[in-house]
Design an enzyme around this catalytic site. Structure first.
Site, PDB file in Angstrom:
ATOM      1  N   TYR A 145       0.907  -1.300   0.038  1.00  0.00           N
ATOM      2  CA  TYR A 145      -0.033   0.070   0.031  1.00  0.00           C
ATOM      3  C   TYR A 145       0.755   1.336   0.006  1.00  0.00           C
ATOM      4  O   TYR A 145       1.579   1.430   0.860  1.00  0.00           O
ATOM      5  CB  TYR A 145      -0.945   0.002   1.162  1.00  0.00           C
ATOM      6  CG  TYR A 145      -1.514   1.349   1.447  1.00  0.00           C
ATOM      7  CD1 TYR A 145      -2.435   2.112   0.642  1.00  0.00           C
ATOM      8  CD2 TYR A 145      -1.492   1.718   3.093  1.00  0.00           C
ATOM      9  CE1 TYR A 145      -3.149   3.091   1.163  1.00  0.00           C
ATOM     10  CE2 TYR A 145      -1.882   3.031   3.326  1.00  0.00           C
ATOM     11  CZ  TYR A 145      -2.957   3.676   2.546  1.00  0.00           C
ATOM     12  OH  TYR A 145      -3.492   4.599   2.561  1.00  0.00           O
ATOM     13  N   ASP A 230      -1.897  -6.512   9.063  1.00  0.00           N
ATOM     14  CA  ASP A 230      -2.705  -5.435   8.962  1.00  0.00           C
ATOM     15  C   ASP A 230      -3.952  -6.279   8.460  1.00  0.00           C
ATOM     16  O   ASP A 230      -3.771  -6.629   7.265  1.00  0.00           O
ATOM     17  CB  ASP A 230      -2.406  -4.318   7.983  1.00  0.00           C
ATOM     18  CG  ASP A 230      -3.350  -3.265   7.768  1.00  0.00           C
ATOM     19  OD1 ASP A 230      -4.655  -3.635   7.670  1.00  0.00           O
ATOM     20  OD2 ASP A 230      -2.807  -2.273   7.641  1.00  0.00           O
ATOM     21  N   ILE A 232      -7.190  -5.476   7.748  1.00  0.00           N
ATOM     22  CA  ILE A 232      -8.615  -4.553   7.664  1.00  0.00           C
ATOM     23  C   ILE A 232      -9.433  -4.778   6.490  1.00  0.00           C
ATOM     24  O   ILE A 232     -10.415  -4.500   6.504  1.00  0.00           O
ATOM     25  CB  ILE A 232      -7.955  -3.091   7.475  1.00  0.00           C
ATOM     26  CG1 ILE A 232      -7.358  -2.700   6.126  1.00  0.00           C
ATOM     27  CG2 ILE A 232      -7.070  -2.439   8.628  1.00  0.00           C
ATOM     28  CD1 ILE A 232      -7.109  -1.477   5.756  1.00  0.00           C
ATOM     29  N   LYS A 272     -13.170  -0.499   5.639  1.00  0.00           N
ATOM     30  CA  LYS A 272     -13.309  -1.472   4.484  1.00  0.00           C
ATOM     31  C   LYS A 272     -14.274  -2.388   4.818  1.00  0.00           C
ATOM     32  O   LYS A 272     -15.237  -2.427   3.901  1.00  0.00           O
ATOM     33  CB  LYS A 272     -11.987  -2.058   4.224  1.00  0.00           C
ATOM     34  CG  LYS A 272     -10.846  -1.207   4.244  1.00  0.00           C
ATOM     35  CD  LYS A 272     -10.950   0.021   3.195  1.00  0.00           C
ATOM     36  CE  LYS A 272      -9.688   0.638   3.480  1.00  0.00           C
ATOM     37  NZ  LYS A 272      -9.486   1.778   2.615  1.00  0.00           N
TER      38      LYS A 272
END
Length: 489
Positions: A145, A230, A232, A272
């Site tokens: 990202y 992570d 999410i 998300k």
């Protein structure tokens, strides 16, 4: 300038990345079906807008949550006054239950080990402050990202060392790649404090296999470093293989009574899975009480508002609603992804096989004039300015293979998605049959270049030699990109 701090005047925020520049171009000329039908379509934003129509009716049916009432009686004063930065116990309990449900209740979470933050951005930065000092390093698999260059590095001073993954195995993490990254950090005299992964992956849209997670756990156990997972996008998995949380792997391996248990940390968010990025709800989950304590103190710089916690407590405690919502959300994501993939296939463009997320990792290598990042940027400019679609170049995600792009699909209507596909099809058709054959032939002959580029990147990690933009795409300055784009326009 001498009156300002070095932080205020430095250029390490990452705002000069093509990832953010694409957003700026979109904002100058945003597509609107009625008011600006020839504008730029935003496919560079990983936002989930597919199920907002399910959230609004729930709010109407639950006026107490929206009206800040309990059993019909206003609790405005209670919520308006100062709240302890530990967060509402009721909300933390509801949040960990929701996290467990997403993971098929194969693992449970303790609300006392949760730290609430203003989104996942704040959660990741807070963990950097807790786990590393300025000049220390974290290893990240590529592509990753683009916002991590800002989130992890800008204010903390922590360095990112890439774990280079390639298309040869679907960009999966391998032990040689991890060990190579670790060696590069050592050559740069950086102290490696951990590895950070996104699972499901942003930008790949894939879930990590259990053997990859085993590999990472073995590595951090051997090196006595941390692992941040992570997660999410954990609720966006819409087809097999199913999502496996790192916590599930730790439990299955009976590592919950070992030191490695306290060195694995999870980042989560409702941005998300529930499509609520504006609510700014993130969380750190850690089994290390010292990390929980320190992160909780730091969270005072980015709290989740009392009214947000109260409203979302009520929503997450409505198990029937959340179950139906997540099921429908996954169905809509799958359909939207399928429509994008099939539409691009008709245009001669393929995608990496994916099963999660709000985006596809799209292969446009055959559309490059040469196998360089300059050619990737040239193609990106045409897509932004002439096709009028904003997508994210692979170089902004630190991909070492030119020609890959992240294309988001969940932040738009079905009709807008169809229009974007039609624009791309028209663009590919305009290239011409003979030129396309030539480009594809060049793409097939690029393996030697890729291998040499990989070797170059490995060497470049510990040299100060200045190199051209062809080899260092993510270091191109905003002024250089802007000048190039102005010329293209």
């Amino acid at each position: 300038m001498g009156l300002l701090s070095r932080k205020a005047t430095c250029n390490t925020h990452g705002q000069d990345s093509s990832y953010f520049l694409g957003w700026q171009e979109y904002e100058k000329n945003p597509y609107n079906e009625v008011n600006n039908p020839t504008g730029i379509i935003q496919m560079g934003l990983a936002e989930n807008q597919l199920c907002l129509d399910l959230l609004e009716p729930w709010l109407m049916k639950n006026p107490d949550a929206l009206g800040l009432k309990r059993d019909g009686i206003s609790i405005f004063k209670e919520l308006a006054l100062f709240q302890d930065y530990n967060g509402f116990p009721a909300f933390k309990r509801a949040l960990v239950d929701f996290m467990g449900e997403i993971r098929g209740n194969k693992v449970s979470f303790d609300p006392n080990r949760v730290v609430l933050t203003a989104g996942a951005t704040s959660a990741n930065e807070t963990l950097m402050f807790c786990l590393a000092d300025q000049g220390d390093a974290f290893l990240l698999p590529t592509p990753y990202y683009p916002g991590f260059d800002r989130d992890l590095r800008w204010r903390t001073g922590v360095e990112i060392v890439p774990i280079h993954c390639t298309s040869s195995n679907g960009f999966k993490v391998t032990l040689p790649a991890i060990e190579q990254a670790y060696r590069q950090a050592q050559k740069r005299k950086l102290r490696v404090k951990g590895v950070l992964i996104t699972n499901p992956s942003n930008p790949l849209g894939t879930t990590m296999a259990r053997d990859e997670l085993d590999l990472l756990i073995n590595f951090i156990e051997d090196k006595q470093i941390h692992l941040i997972s992570d997660e999410i996008y954990s609720g966006t998995v819409f087809t097999s293989p199913s999502f496996v949380s790192v916590m599930e792997v730790l439990k299955d391996r009976n590592l919950d009574q070992t030191q490695v248990w306290e060195r694995v940390h999870i980042v989560y968010s409702l941005s998300k899975d529930l499509g609520l990025p504006g609510f700014r709800v993130g969380a750190i989950y850690s089994n290390d009480p010292v990390v929980v304590s320190a992160a909780t103190k730091m969270s005072s710089f980015g709290l989740v508002s009392s009214q947000t916690q109260y409203l979302l407590s009520a929503m997450l405690l409505d198990k029937k609603f959340t179950k139906e919502y997540m099921s429908e959300n996954q169905k809509r994501l799958q359909k939207q992804q399928k429509d994008l993939v099939s539409g691009l296939e008709k245009a001669g463009i393929s995608c990496l096989d994916s099963n999660a997320g709000l985006f596809c990792w799209v292969d446009m290598r055959h559309l490059l004039k040469s196998n360089t990042f300059e050619a990737e940027m040239e193609l990106w400019q045409k897509i932004v300015y002439h096709v009028k679609i904003n997508i994210s170049p692979g170089s902004s995600c630190h991909c070492i293979e030119p020609g890959w792009f992240r294309v988001c699909f969940a932040n738009m209507s079905e009709s807008t998605l169809k229009l974007s596909i039609q624009r791309l099809k028209s663009f590919v058709s305009s290239i011409g049959h003979q030129e396309l054959k030539s480009l594809r032939r060049k793409a097939r002959n690029n393996w030697v270049f890729r291998l040499s580029l990989q070797s170059f990147y490995d060497r470049e990690q510990d040299t100060t030699t200045k190199v051209s933009f062809s080899y260092r795409p993510h270091f191109m300055s905003l002024s250089n990109i802007t000048a190039t784009l102005d010329a293209a326009a």
